[in-house]
Motif scaffolding. Sequence first.
Motif, PDB file in Angstrom:
ATOM      1  N   GLY A 249     -24.481 -23.629 -22.395  1.00 15.35           N
ATOM      2  CA  GLY A 249     -23.629 -24.679 -22.725  1.00 15.35           C
ATOM      3  C   GLY A 249     -23.897 -25.943 -21.899  1.00 15.35           C
ATOM      4  N   TYR A 250     -23.287 -27.039 -22.464  1.00 16.42           N
ATOM      5  CA  TYR A 250     -23.312 -28.245 -21.706  1.00 16.42           C
ATOM      6  C   TYR A 250     -22.579 -28.181 -20.562  1.00 16.42           C
ATOM      7  N   ASP A 251     -21.905 -27.341 -20.389  1.00 13.48           N
ATOM      8  CA  ASP A 251     -20.925 -27.324 -18.852  1.00 13.48           C
ATOM      9  C   ASP A 251     -21.860 -26.764 -18.005  1.00 13.48           C
ATOM     10  N   SER A 252     -22.705 -25.897 -18.211  1.00  5.14           N
ATOM     11  CA  SER A 252     -23.809 -25.412 -17.314  1.00  5.14           C
ATOM     12  C   SER A 252     -24.428 -26.688 -16.658  1.00  5.14           C
ATOM     13  N   PHE A 253     -24.339 -27.556 -17.248  1.00  2.80           N
ATOM     14  CA  PHE A 253     -25.387 -28.898 -16.670  1.00  2.80           C
ATOM     15  C   PHE A 253     -24.617 -30.175 -16.196  1.00  2.80           C
ATOM     16  N   TYR A 254     -23.287 -30.146 -16.531  1.00  6.24           N
ATOM     17  CA  TYR A 254     -22.128 -31.228 -16.193  1.00  6.24           C
ATOM     18  C   TYR A 254     -22.368 -31.458 -14.635  1.00  6.24           C
TER      19      TYR A 254
END
Length: 133
Positions: free
Chosen positions: A75-80
């Motif tokens: 998910g995006y949250d893995s990279f934020y």
Amino acid sequence: MGLEERIQEEMYVDAESLLEDEFDRAESLFNIYDDNTVVIADEFGDADAKTEILVRLTAQQYVAEANEDIDPTMGYDSFYDRFEKDKSTIRGYFGDLVDDGLVEKAEEQGHHQLVVERLGGVLDRVESTTDDE
């Protein structure tokens, strides 16, 4: 053997065989630890955000192949927290990688995965980032 069977046996390639074909190249990009933590190889440590996304999605695909209970998507949250960028910028990076045909959206909102059929191109792209330096 009929044509249908021959096509299925001789022409179809599955994700496992693609991952195996590119194993040595992929192995040079990252290490996977017992707890499935991924550490990117030093030579790619300063890569741009899109390159790091590709490396991590590649690693996730290998982790998922080795562990059937692990999802190949991220998910995006893995990279934020990894990048000092706005969330919309990171989502834009994923959009660019989708447009390039290297990443695809997953069923779960905000999750993506590697297009395994494009693994060779992904690895070419990642490796070219060290050639430029």
